[in-house]
Design a protein around this motif. Structure first.
Motif, PDB file in Angstrom:
ATOM      1  N   ASP A  75       0.816  -1.218   0.000  1.00 20.35           N
ATOM      2  CA  ASP A  75       0.000   0.000   0.000  1.00 20.35           C
ATOM      3  C   ASP A  75       0.849   1.267   0.000  1.00 20.35           C
ATOM      4  O   ASP A  75       0.415   2.325   0.439  1.00 20.35           O
ATOM      5  CB  ASP A  75      -0.957   0.025   1.224  1.00 20.35           C
ATOM      6  CG  ASP A  75      -2.054  -1.023   1.091  1.00 20.35           C
ATOM      7  OD1 ASP A  75      -2.470  -1.301  -0.059  1.00 20.35           O
ATOM      8  OD2 ASP A  75      -2.482  -1.575   2.118  1.00 20.35           O
ATOM      9  N   ASP A  88      -3.203  -4.388  -9.964  1.00 18.72           N
ATOM     10  CA  ASP A  88      -4.448  -3.891  -9.386  1.00 18.72           C
ATOM     11  C   ASP A  88      -4.538  -2.359  -9.376  1.00 18.72           C
ATOM     12  O   ASP A  88      -4.617  -1.728  -8.313  1.00 18.72           O
ATOM     13  CB  ASP A  88      -4.592  -4.438  -7.947  1.00 18.72           C
ATOM     14  CG  ASP A  88      -5.943  -4.097  -7.338  1.00 18.72           C
ATOM     15  OD1 ASP A  88      -6.874  -3.727  -8.084  1.00 18.72           O
ATOM     16  OD2 ASP A  88      -6.060  -4.194  -6.100  1.00 18.72           O
ATOM     17  N   GLY A 111      -7.156  -0.833  -7.194  1.00 19.60           N
ATOM     18  CA  GLY A 111      -6.819  -0.922  -5.769  1.00 19.60           C
ATOM     19  C   GLY A 111      -5.830   0.168  -5.371  1.00 19.60           C
ATOM     20  O   GLY A 111      -5.916   0.734  -4.281  1.00 19.60           O
ATOM     21  N   ALA A 168      -7.743   3.371  -5.113  1.00 22.59           N
ATOM     22  CA  ALA A 168      -8.655   3.406  -3.971  1.00 22.59           C
ATOM     23  C   ALA A 168      -7.924   3.588  -2.645  1.00 22.59           C
ATOM     24  O   ALA A 168      -8.457   4.209  -1.727  1.00 22.59           O
ATOM     25  CB  ALA A 168      -9.475   2.117  -3.931  1.00 22.59           C
ATOM     26  N   ASN A 169      -6.716   3.068  -2.548  1.00 21.73           N
ATOM     27  CA  ASN A 169      -6.088   2.944  -1.228  1.00 21.73           C
ATOM     28  C   ASN A 169      -4.803   3.716  -1.017  1.00 21.73           C
ATOM     29  O   ASN A 169      -4.291   3.745   0.084  1.00 21.73           O
ATOM     30  CB  ASN A 169      -5.773   1.470  -0.952  1.00 21.73           C
ATOM     31  CG  ASN A 169      -6.883   0.803  -0.180  1.00 21.73           C
ATOM     32  OD1 ASN A 169      -7.784   1.466   0.318  1.00 21.73           O
ATOM     33  ND2 ASN A 169      -6.815  -0.492  -0.075  1.00 21.73           N
TER      34      ASN A 169
HETATM   35  C1  LIG Z   1      -7.890  -1.236   0.398  1.00 22.08           C
HETATM   36  O1  LIG Z   1      -7.059  -1.839   1.398  1.00 22.08           O
HETATM   37  C2  LIG Z   1      -7.768  -2.642   2.318  1.00 22.08           C
HETATM   38  C3  LIG Z   1      -6.802  -3.078   3.385  1.00 22.08           C
HETATM   39  O2  LIG Z   1      -5.642  -3.595   2.818  1.00 22.08           O
HETATM   40  C4  LIG Z   1      -8.394  -3.811   1.574  1.00 22.08           C
HETATM   41  O3  LIG Z   1      -9.133  -4.617   2.457  1.00 22.08           O
HETATM   42  C5  LIG Z   1      -9.326  -3.273   0.481  1.00 22.08           C
HETATM   43  O4  LIG Z   1      -9.812  -4.342  -0.290  1.00 22.08           O
HETATM   44  C6  LIG Z   1      -8.560  -2.320  -0.414  1.00 22.08           C
HETATM   45  N1  LIG Z   1      -9.473  -1.711  -1.362  1.00 22.08           N
HETATM   46  C7  LIG Z   1      -9.336  -1.868  -2.664  1.00 22.08           C
HETATM   47  C8  LIG Z   1     -10.329  -1.190  -3.539  1.00 22.08           C
HETATM   48  O5  LIG Z   1      -8.438  -2.541  -3.164  1.00 22.08           O
END
Ligand SMILES: *[C@@H]1O[C@H](CO)[C@@H](O)[C@H](O)[C@H]1NC(C)=O
Ligand SMILES: *[C@@H]1O[C@H](CO)[C@@H](O)[C@H](O)[C@H]1NC(C)=O
Ligand SMILES: *[C@@H]1O[C@H](CO)[C@@H](O)[C@H](O)[C@H]1NC(C)=O
Ligand SMILES: *[C@@H]1O[C@H](CO)[C@@H](O)[C@H](O)[C@H]1NC(C)=O
Ligand SMILES: *[C@@H]1O[C@H](CO)[C@@H](O)[C@H](O)[C@H]1NC(C)=O
Ligand SMILES: *[C@@H]1O[C@H](CO)[C@@H](O)[C@H](O)[C@H]1NC(C)=O
Ligand SMILES: *[C@@H]1O[C@H](CO)[C@@H](O)[C@H](O)[C@H]1NC(C)=O
Ligand SMILES: *[C@@H]1O[C@H](CO)[C@@H](O)[C@H](O)[C@H]1NC(C)=O
Ligand SMILES: *[C@@H]1O[C@H](CO)[C@@H](O)[C@H](O)[C@H]1NC(C)=O
Ligand SMILES: *[C@@H]1O[C@H](CO)[C@@H](O)[C@H](O)[C@H]1NC(C)=O
Ligand SMILES: *[C@@H]1O[C@H](CO)[C@@H](O)[C@H](O)[C@H]1NC(C)=O
Ligand SMILES: [Cu+2]
Length: 630
Positions: A91, A502, A505, A508-509
């Motif tokens: 992350d 991803d 992802g 988003a994070n």
């Molecule tokens: C964002 O990170 C959290 C914790 O690692 C995870 O559970 C979640 O799926 C992630 N969101 C995305 C959109 O990848």
């Protein structure tokens, strides 16, 4: 135990007692040239130091600790960056380091804060500049993650041992001659020596009857080494951050960027000292100058008043430990058939500018106009479309949690150690050396093959000449991850692809830090846009950085050799050939005659280049050693 307020609140916030002792390791580092170092004892030269000194400090941290490194660029004309080799940066792909991949290069006089939590990993890692091949000039050191639990094997003392090759010239000077039409075969510069713990003739003073845990790290930028000791053995317990079942061996083979953590148990008798040898893998050198010392002797010292031993000889260097057969301590069954197979063919060849480049599937990696991570963050839904990353980034988009298989076919006659950022991978297959075959042998999907039950895992793996390997990993770490040859010369030649794992992802994070954005701003690099820095239409790549055009049909590297002969005066040419190994090419005179007709075509390309050079120079590479313009 005493906690300060910050740590105490962390303790409350977490159910894990380990966090209670989490430390913050803060550094304020300025990278710059420092004069007057002589690591091999033969030649004094400037090296890249930190805060005016060299070598860089080895760091020792624990999982859960925070690392905050403010990296200040103290160079006058070079960009810089820092990569923490082997760390997953979960992350937090923005802290991974390679310029134009996950960050902007840090401009002279500017800074960037590397701020991350030490991941749940243990063992031997290292950190190094990922810019302009700077680590070859000394910008590197060990990064050890100590186990917070009991170490799985018994030992008494812990020791770090780095090895590397060393040049008397700085990398920038060497790169000018390397990425050059007068070096059409792409012969890598020959190092002057091997270093052992940043020096030579190193005396490692030991205690009797003691088991040492030795973190061996090849922090070099080019050559693999054989390591062997007189009357002592290595017991391998960890490679690249993965504990393995103990394996005892008399000889290690370690490529650049690999780590072997070993147990070495000393003798009871202290009357005598022993040799600790390191040897060049001279198969990797295009020429072997007569005065190059291929074997270097270092010392295991039990008795400081006794004589030091002379060179220790072995009958064969073929019996080194084959890392393929190591078995991780934590069992992880081989992944099943992959969801996505990426087949990449390695080749080295010349482009129309006469320079020798390295290719994956005919593409040599050229830096995009904005870091690929910038494109991920700003492209919205287009981020899943590989096109937005440009034609010369060689981007592959991976979906979350897919099992990925990389099949790497090496069409080149050299060995190459490949490194994947952000992961360790399972080694499913590594085929034998086919260097003597007339044509390279590629992976054959229909030939049956059984993967090991619990494959070895690591983050740097070499492929043998004209051969192939297959690796698998799970795309469970959203980020932008470089996959490249760790021979810096070859990275400068473009031997890299980029995995975009991803992208949704990541969007988003992950949030880019102020300091990260500032590094871009101060280097005039946009923080939105596709590979061409176009933020209006992500599918419009006009103006992107591209590789040179191919050589005209029928034109070969030999033609460039011919050009060398026709352009340089006899004396200069001969010096050049001596240094760069072109004399190795058989029947050179005949070939020149054959290729001479193509000379005009090359000259035409030349003129065209001059016109273009009025445009600003854009295509600095992640190693940035060579400037590649479109
Ligand atoms: C964002 O990170 C959290 C914790 O690692 C995870 O559970 C979640 O799926 C992630 N969101 C995305 C959109 O990848
Ligand atoms: C880092 O060190 C430099 C040079 O000594 C100094 O000017 C700067 O204020 C320091 N920065 C921080 C955040 O400590
Ligand atoms: C190592 O030994 C060689 C040969 O005696 C010597 O030339 C060299 O200066 C020594 N290097 C160092 C760093 O001590
Ligand atoms: C440093 O990065 C900037 C921005 O990409 C680039 O214009 C410049 O040429 C780079 N400097 C070097 C020495 O590569
Ligand atoms: C590093 O990141 C942590 C977590 O986001 C933050 O609390 C801390 O202040 C940062 N360090 C610095 C020096 O900015
Ligand atoms: C290498 O250098 C480090 C740092 O100076 C030292 O702690 C270590 O003992 C040395 N290792 C050997 C094998 O000499
Ligand atoms: C160390 O070597 C010296 C010189 O050879 C010898 O006199 C001495 O006995 C040795 N010491 C031990 C503890 O073996
Ligand atoms: C280097 O080491 C190998 C293996 O011990 C040996 O065969 C070779 O003769 C050595 N070369 C020199 C020049 O000492
Ligand atoms: C040790 O390595 C050898 C290959 O060098 C291999 O045959 C053997 O299976 C390994 N043993 C263990 C326990 O890993
Ligand atoms: C690379 O180029 C060669 C020659 O043009 C072609 O045969 C081959 O299919 C290309 N490979 C890939 C993976 O595109
Ligand atoms: C691939 O393997 C299959 C099955 O063994 C064999 O029939 C075929 O000839 C092989 N192909 C090549 C190109 O070697
Ligand atoms: Cu390589």
């Amino acid at each position: 135990m005493i906690f300060d307020r910050k740590q105490a609140s962390l303790l409350v916030a977490s159910a894990f007692a380990a966090v209670a002792s989490a430390k913050t390791h803060s550094y304020n580092w300025t990278a710059s040239w420092v004069d007057g170092y002589n690591p091999d004892g033969l030649f004094e030269r400037p090296v890249i130091g930190v805060n005016g000194e060299w070598p860089w400090p080895d760091l020792k941290v624990k999982k859960g600790d925070r690392v905050e490194i403010l990296l200040n660029n103290g160079f006058e004309t070079s960009n810089t960056s820092l990569h923490f080799h082997g760390l997953f940066q979960r992350d937090n792909t923005q802290m991974d380091g390679p310029p134009y991949v996950t960050q902007c290069p840090i401009a002279p006089g500017e800074s960037m804060l590397y701020n991350f939590t030490v991941p749940d990993q243990v063992g031997s890692f290292w950190y190094h500049s990922h810019s302009e091949s700077q680590y070859g000039d000394g910008m590197r050191a060990a990064f050890i993650i100590e186990d917070t639990e009991d170490y799985p094997y018994d030992y008494d003392e812990e020791v770090i041992l780095t090895v590397a090759e060393w040049y008397h010239k700085d990398v920038k000077t060497l790169t000018k001659d390397f990425m050059n039409r007068y070096n059409p075969t792409g012969a890598e510069p020959i190092p002057q020596n091997l270093l052992f713990n940043n020096t030579r003739n190193n005396s490692w003073v030991v205690q009797p009857d003691t088991t040492y845990l030795v973190h061996i790290i090849n922090v070099g930028a080019f050559v693999s080494q054989y390591l062997y000791m007189e009357d002592h053995t290595f017991t391998v317990v960890e490679i690249d951050g993965i504990y393995v079942e103990k394996n005892e061996t008399e000889m290690l083979y370690i490529t650049v960027a690999q780590r072997y953590t070993v147990l070495i148990t000393t003798k009871s008798d202290t009357s005598k000292n022993y040799a600790f040898m390191q040897k060049f893998d001279d198969d990797m050198l295009d020429t072997i100058p007569g005065d190059l010392l291929l074997n270097s002797t270092n010392y295991i010292v039990y008795n400081e008043t006794a004589d030091l031993p002379t060179e220790y000889f072995v009958d064969s260097i073929d019996d080194f430990l084959d890392d393929f057969y190591l078995e991780p301590l934590t069992k992880e069954a081989a992944y099943d058939e992959p969801d996505y197979q990426i087949v990449i063919d390695v080749a080295m060849d010349n482009l129309g500018d006469g320079v020798n480049y390295a290719f994956f599937n005919n593409i040599t990696w050229i830096a995009p106009k904005v870091p690929t991570l910038t494109t991920v963050m700003s492209a919205g839904e287009d981020a899943t479309n590989p096109l937005v990353y440009g034609n010369n980034v060689n981007a592959f988009v991976l979906e979350k949690d897919e099992v990925i298989e990389i099949v790497l076919n090496n069409q080149d006659t050299g060995k190459h150690p490949f490194h994947l950022h952000g992961h360790v991978f399972q080694v499913i297959e590594r085929a034998q050396d086919y260097g003597d075959e007339a044509v390279p042998v590629a992976y054959n999907e229909s030939a049956p093959y059984d993967a090991p039950e619990y494959p070895m895992r690591r983050d740097v793996l070499y492929v043998r000449p004209q051969s192939y390997f297959r690796i698998r990993f799970k795309a469970d770490n959203p980020g932008v991850w470089f996959f490249h040859c760790h021979i810096e010369w070859h990275l400068t030649q473009g031997l890299a692809i980029v995995l975009i794992e991803d992208p949704e992802g990541i969007q988003a994070n992950q949030t880019l830090s102020e300091s990260w954005l500032n590094a871009c701003k101060t280097n005039n690099i946009p923080t939105v846009g596709n590979a061409a820095a176009n933020s209006q239409d992500y599918l419009d790549l006009s103006g992107e950085n591209k590789q040179h055009k191919a050589l005209p049909a029928g034109f070969t590297a030999r033609g460039i050799v011919a050009l060398v002969f026709s352009c340089i005066t006899g004396v200069l040419g001969c010096i050049f050939i001596g240094v760069y190994g072109m004399a190795d090419i058989p029947d050179i005179d005949q070939r020149i005659a054959m290729d001479l007709g193509a000379e005009d075509a090359l000259l035409e390309d030349d003129e065209e280049e001059e016109e273009e050079s009025s445009a600003p120079e854009t295509g600095a590479s992640a190693s940035e050693g060579a400037s590649k313009t479109n």
